[in-house]
Design an enzyme around this catalytic site. Structure first.
Site, PDB file in Angstrom:
ATOM      1  N   TYR A 144     -20.570  29.669   7.943  1.00 23.15           N
ATOM      2  CA  TYR A 144     -20.538  30.619   6.829  1.00 23.15           C
ATOM      3  C   TYR A 144     -19.405  31.603   7.076  1.00 23.15           C
ATOM      4  CZ  TYR A 144     -22.031  34.374   3.650  1.00 23.15           C
ATOM      5  OH  TYR A 144     -22.088  35.323   2.656  1.00 23.15           O
ATOM      6  N   ASP A 238     -13.538  32.762  13.222  1.00 24.43           N
ATOM      7  CA  ASP A 238     -14.354  33.744  12.525  1.00 24.43           C
ATOM      8  C   ASP A 238     -15.404  34.247  13.506  1.00 24.43           C
ATOM      9  OD1 ASP A 238     -15.991  35.278  10.985  1.00 24.43           O
ATOM     10  OD2 ASP A 238     -16.350  33.775   9.424  1.00 24.43           O
ATOM     11  N   LYS A 266     -19.629  43.107  11.412  1.00 19.66           N
ATOM     12  CA  LYS A 266     -20.914  43.413  12.048  1.00 19.66           C
ATOM     13  C   LYS A 266     -20.800  44.447  13.185  1.00 19.66           C
ATOM     14  CE  LYS A 266     -23.063  39.475   9.982  1.00 19.66           C
ATOM     15  NZ  LYS A 266     -22.575  38.158   9.684  1.00 19.66           N
TER      16      LYS A 266
HETATM   17  C1  PLP Z   1     -21.868  37.727   8.314  1.00 19.22           C
HETATM   18  C2  PLP Z   1     -20.712  36.822   8.378  1.00 19.22           C
HETATM   19  C3  PLP Z   1     -19.667  36.876   7.440  1.00 19.22           C
HETATM   20  C4  PLP Z   1     -19.725  37.767   6.237  1.00 19.22           C
HETATM   21  O1  PLP Z   1     -19.776  39.107   6.569  1.00 19.22           O
HETATM   22  P1  PLP Z   1     -20.331  40.167   5.476  1.00 19.22           P
HETATM   23  O2  PLP Z   1     -20.137  41.484   6.135  1.00 19.22           O
HETATM   24  O3  PLP Z   1     -21.762  39.789   5.248  1.00 19.22           O
HETATM   25  O4  PLP Z   1     -19.516  40.004   4.250  1.00 19.22           O
HETATM   26  C5  PLP Z   1     -18.571  36.079   7.640  1.00 19.22           C
HETATM   27  N1  PLP Z   1     -18.495  35.245   8.695  1.00 19.22           N
HETATM   28  C6  PLP Z   1     -19.480  35.157   9.604  1.00 19.22           C
HETATM   29  C7  PLP Z   1     -19.328  34.235  10.773  1.00 19.22           C
HETATM   30  C8  PLP Z   1     -20.634  35.924   9.472  1.00 19.22           C
HETATM   31  O5  PLP Z   1     -21.628  35.797  10.360  1.00 19.22           O
END
Ligand code: PLP
Length: 430
Positions: A144, A238, A266
């Site tokens: 994701y 990511d 995060k």
């Molecule tokens: C949470 C997450 C996102 C998206 O971040 P948001 O702050 O929710 O937009 C993108 N990539 C990864 C790997 C994530 O865990």
């Protein structure tokens, strides 16, 4: 345990907000039941609006490495608020946080701050396309990367490499440049490169946390790096979730594979909305206003958010043993639960990276999304709601990773293991 106030609040919220939530995963849909409305957090605990206390293994879905209401983060925010909430002009805190993060990631010379992980990844993809002058991207099924159009793509049939949008409202034209590969499967990546000579970047969660916790094999990442190099394609890690959680210096420090661009989110905001992406100077120079690739944000680098991030990341840098300490606890937690499950004849696959933990009710090891999908979803749903009754708040989907914080004590872990034993017994005898 009464949750009457949450039931009432959810009833009202559903009249006002689609599904009663501002982010779908909060709705408890996959486990049944009603989301709890939270009154406050206290260290390792969540307290709902009926006054029930839970050991919190969600930690706001990752950001809270130091638990709820960490004193140094809270004080930094209060101090920043007194100077004003937002200026739309540069502040020193942006450079301070930039310096700190860049010092922790070998692959970064420069960084830009945004307000969410979605924004960070979306911008990183644009930068990769702008830098290479190519359009196609490769992503992995089960990873994701936020909810931007070209990344909201799910697997079609196993044969289809070109992605179909996984949400109405995303035109197929927007996702036709997104190629799909299978996690930990090099052949599937090679097929993408055979199908397209126009690949700007490969984006991967090097430690996947959005199909449950499924780390990439080291060898796979090395081969991916080599393939990208051979084709002049950028490799994006990511690390919105894994950054500062799995390790102090990024996945690159434990895999030996250096990405071209890293995305963060995060933990980097200490609980405030912050995302970031960074790369070597040559790539970052393409970004506006230095270069032609446009990217902007009214609240980017917001001073209050920067203060929270700075407090969190400095605290981590000054206490680097935190990751190892939390990992010991995470290992104890999942090994303890696995033992309780095994005593009841339930097979459980477990893994941890730093303060991230994952478990699947599955007979076989999980290496990719297809493996994860073979887990026992009904069993997970029952486990989730019974653990909640016992006072333990786990993520409400089997495809999520669990998080512990420095406020998650050994005693909480022991209680959790014992409760899981009671739950597994009830599930198998009753
Ligand atoms: C949470 C997450 C996102 C998206 O971040 P948001 O702050 O929710 O937009 C993108 N990539 C990864 C790997 C994530 O865990």
């Amino acid at each position: 345990m009464s949750i009457d106030n949450s039931l009432k609040a959810f009833e009202e919220a559903q009249q006002l907000i689609p599904g009663g939530v501002n982010s779908p995963v909060r709705a408890f849909k996959s486990v049944g039941g009603t989301p709890l409305f939270i009154a406050q957090g206290e260290g390792g605990y969540l307290v709902d609006i009926d006054g029930n206390r839970y050991v919190d293994y969600v930690q706001s879905w990752g950001p809270l490495l130091f638990g709820h209401r960490d004193e140094s983060i809270e004080n930094a925010v209060i101090e920043a608020v007194k100077h004003g909430l937002s200026f739309g002009a540069p502040t020193q805190a942006e450079s301070d946080l930039a310096k700190l993060v860049i010092s922790m990631f070998d692959s970064m010379d420069k960084i830009r701050f945004v307000s969410s992980g979605t924004e960070a990844v979306m911008s990183a993809i644009r930068l990769a396309r702008g830098f290479t002058g190519r359009d196609d991207i490769v992503k992995f099924t089960g990873c994701y990367h936020g909810h931007s159009d070209s990344l909201l793509v799910q697997a079609g049939s196993g044969a289809a490499t070109f992605g179909n949008p996984s949400s109405p409202g995303v035109p197929a034209d927007f996702t036709k440049h997104t190629l799909l590969a299978e996690y930990n499967n090099m052949e599937s990546v090679k097929k993408c490169f055979a199908d397209s000579k126009n690949i700007a970047c490969v984006i991967i969660e090097p430690i996947a946390g959005n199909m449950g916790l499924v780390p990439a094999d080291k060898e796979f990442l090395h081969e991916l790096r080599a393939l990208c190099d051979a084709h002049g394609t950028l490799l994006i890690f990511d690390e919105v979730m894994s950054g500062f959680r799995a390790t102090l210096h990024g996945a690159e420090s434990i895999t030996g594979v250096k990405p071209d661009i890293v995305t963060l989110g995060k933990v980097i905001g200490g609980g405030m909305p912050v995302g970031a992406f960074g790369a070597r100077a040559e790539i970052m120079a393409k970004l506006s206003p230095e270069g032609p690739v446009y990217q902007a944000g009214t609240l980017s680098g917001n001073p209050v958010a920067m203060a929270a991030g700075l407090a969190a990341i400095s605290k981590l840098k000054n206490n680097p043993q935190v990751i190892a300490t939390l990992n010991e606890r995470a290992v104890r937690l999942v090994e303890g639960m696995q033992k309780e499950a095994a005593a009841c004849g339930i097979a459980m696959q477990i893994d941890t990276r730093g303060s991230m933990f994952g478990f699947f009710f599955n007979q076989n090891p999980v290496k990719n999304f297809a493996d994860a999908c073979k887990s026992d979803e009904a069993l997970f749903a029952k486990f989730h709601s019974m653990m909640l009754e016992e006072g333990f708040y786990f993520a409400c989907s089997l495809y999520e990773t669990g998080f512990i914080s420095t406020a998650t004590t050994d005693a909480m872990i022991e209680e959790t293991i014992k409760a899981s034993g009671r739950v597994f017994k009830a599930l198998t005898n009753g």
